[in-house]
Write a protein that holds these residues in place. Sequence first.
Motif, short mmCIF file in Angstrom:
data_model
loop_
_atom_site.label_atom_id
_atom_site.label_comp_id
_atom_site.label_asym_id
_atom_site.label_seq_id
_atom_site.Cartn_x
_atom_site.Cartn_y
_atom_site.Cartn_z
N SER A 1 -82.88 1.12 16.46
CA SER A 1 -81.84 0.36 15.75
C SER A 1 -82.44 -0.67 14.80
N PHE A 2 -81.66 -0.96 13.75
CA PHE A 2 -81.90 -2.14 12.93
C PHE A 2 -81.33 -3.35 13.67
N THR A 3 -82.10 -4.40 13.77
CA THR A 3 -81.59 -5.67 14.25
C THR A 3 -80.84 -6.33 13.11
N LEU A 4 -79.64 -6.85 13.37
CA LEU A 4 -78.87 -7.51 12.33
C LEU A 4 -79.21 -9.00 12.27
N ASP A 5 -78.58 -9.69 11.35
CA ASP A 5 -78.92 -11.10 11.13
C ASP A 5 -77.70 -12.00 11.29
N ALA A 6 -76.66 -11.77 10.50
CA ALA A 6 -75.50 -12.67 10.49
C ALA A 6 -74.58 -12.46 11.68
N CYS A 7 -74.41 -11.23 12.11
CA CYS A 7 -73.51 -10.94 13.24
C CYS A 7 -74.25 -11.28 14.54
N ALA A 8 -73.94 -12.43 15.10
CA ALA A 8 -74.73 -12.94 16.23
C ALA A 8 -73.86 -13.71 17.21
N THR A 9 -74.39 -13.87 18.42
CA THR A 9 -73.76 -14.68 19.46
C THR A 9 -74.66 -15.86 19.76
N THR A 10 -74.08 -17.03 19.83
CA THR A 10 -74.81 -18.24 20.24
C THR A 10 -74.33 -18.64 21.63
N SER B 1 -93.37 3.00 24.71
CA SER B 1 -91.91 3.10 24.81
C SER B 1 -91.50 3.19 26.28
N SER B 2 -90.32 2.67 26.57
CA SER B 2 -89.89 2.54 27.96
C SER B 2 -88.39 2.67 28.07
N ASP B 3 -87.94 3.22 29.20
CA ASP B 3 -86.51 3.22 29.52
C ASP B 3 -86.03 1.85 29.97
N LEU B 4 -86.96 0.96 30.31
CA LEU B 4 -86.60 -0.32 30.93
C LEU B 4 -86.32 -1.43 29.93
N TYR B 5 -86.86 -1.32 28.73
CA TYR B 5 -86.69 -2.40 27.74
C TYR B 5 -87.02 -1.86 26.36
N GLY B 6 -86.59 -2.59 25.34
CA GLY B 6 -86.87 -2.20 23.97
C GLY B 6 -88.23 -2.69 23.53
N VAL B 7 -88.82 -1.97 22.57
CA VAL B 7 -90.13 -2.36 22.02
C VAL B 7 -90.04 -2.40 20.50
N GLU B 8 -90.86 -3.26 19.91
CA GLU B 8 -90.97 -3.27 18.45
C GLU B 8 -91.51 -1.92 17.99
N SER C 1 -87.29 -6.46 13.82
CA SER C 1 -86.24 -5.95 12.93
C SER C 1 -85.90 -4.49 13.20
N LEU C 2 -86.84 -3.76 13.80
CA LEU C 2 -86.62 -2.35 14.11
C LEU C 2 -87.10 -2.13 15.54
N VAL C 3 -86.17 -1.81 16.43
CA VAL C 3 -86.46 -1.77 17.87
C VAL C 3 -86.16 -0.39 18.43
N GLN C 4 -87.11 0.11 19.20
CA GLN C 4 -86.94 1.43 19.83
C GLN C 4 -86.80 1.23 21.34
N TRP C 5 -85.88 1.99 21.94
CA TRP C 5 -85.66 1.89 23.38
C TRP C 5 -85.55 3.30 23.95
N GLY C 6 -86.21 3.51 25.07
CA GLY C 6 -86.18 4.80 25.75
C GLY C 6 -87.53 5.48 25.67
N ALA C 7 -87.98 5.99 26.79
CA ALA C 7 -89.30 6.63 26.86
C ALA C 7 -89.37 7.84 25.92
#
Length: 361
Positions: free
Chosen positions: A48-57, A187-194, A174-180
């Motif tokens: 996925s692309f990580t976004l910038d403006a659409c965020a939760t504080t 790469s891992s099923d447990l967490y995302g990686v750059e 900015s670009l994150v991959q998740w899943g082995a």
Amino acid sequence: MTEKDFLPGVYQKLLDNGKVTWKAPSNIALVKYWGKKPVQIPANPSISFTLDACATTTSVLFEKKDNNKALSFDLLFEGQPKDDFKPKIHTFLERVEKYVPFLKEYHFIIETSNSFPHSSGIASSASGMAALSMCLMDIERQLNPAMDDALFHAKASFLARLGSGSACRSIKSSLVQWGAHQNIPNSSDLYGVEYPFEVDSVFKSYCDTILLVHKGQKQISSTVGHQLMHGHPYAKNRFQQAFDNLDKLKSILASGNLKEFITVVESEALTLHAMMMTSMPYFMLMKPDTLEIINKIWQYREATKTPVCFTLDAGANVHLLYPEADKEKVLDFIKDELIEHCENGQYIHDRVGSGAIKINA
């Protein structure tokens, strides 16, 4: 890293009280995650692309309790109590408690707000769980100052995944991959990686304008939708398609090949919805205006050769993806032809961001 790496040692000293605040973005998947195993393990890898403006504080205030070891928290959403959110947060805290056992030592006040309208079809669970996980990890690092950045971010992503699968892709980069995936190192099923491979500069400032076609509640939740992939007649081929598309993206992202990028991204979006329409029970989250927008994008791209494309999440809204260099003419296209298909004429302009940030008092 394995789950054992996320089990903490003995905390040096428990704080009496404190407050931490983090802001975490949403993200938009290019290769989609649809279908999961217990607990929050993806059936296929995604990126996925990580976004910038659409965020939760999110701010977490914590104060040491007496001997009561039950989970204890109050929740405020945009300044008001939000009791209907509490069961999901309680489930999340129960899931992560063995990895952050200080939870039962404190009463928490969780204050959260979004930069985008609630129920607008933007992944608030991703940004929300990512922001809350960063707050919990901030507290844990205060209790264990020796923790390094690599463990801090990996564990935050691990915790976020236990709240909402896609949230693990909203922590860092900015670009994150998740899943082995055998062809993606670490790469891992447990967490995302750059994403570990070369990425052309065009993708580092990519724009995403979210066209708000329908802001109401979806007819079926993503959680239920994921479960319908069990026994789905096309699941096996779909999962293999995701693996293959991640392989294809390696050269596409490195070379900046926008034509092939568009082909993969739009195919992924339509495949996601095809899985929904062919599950049992079947369902459709696209609306007539979603299809009108898609057809106008295809016509505009053919007529102008502008490399604009769409992707979809599990909903009716359309994410319009395009290079920053084409921003002005795409915005004119939106105003001239697409805004009429948006509920109350609403859309949100965003772009690729870099992940969660700490907000200092």
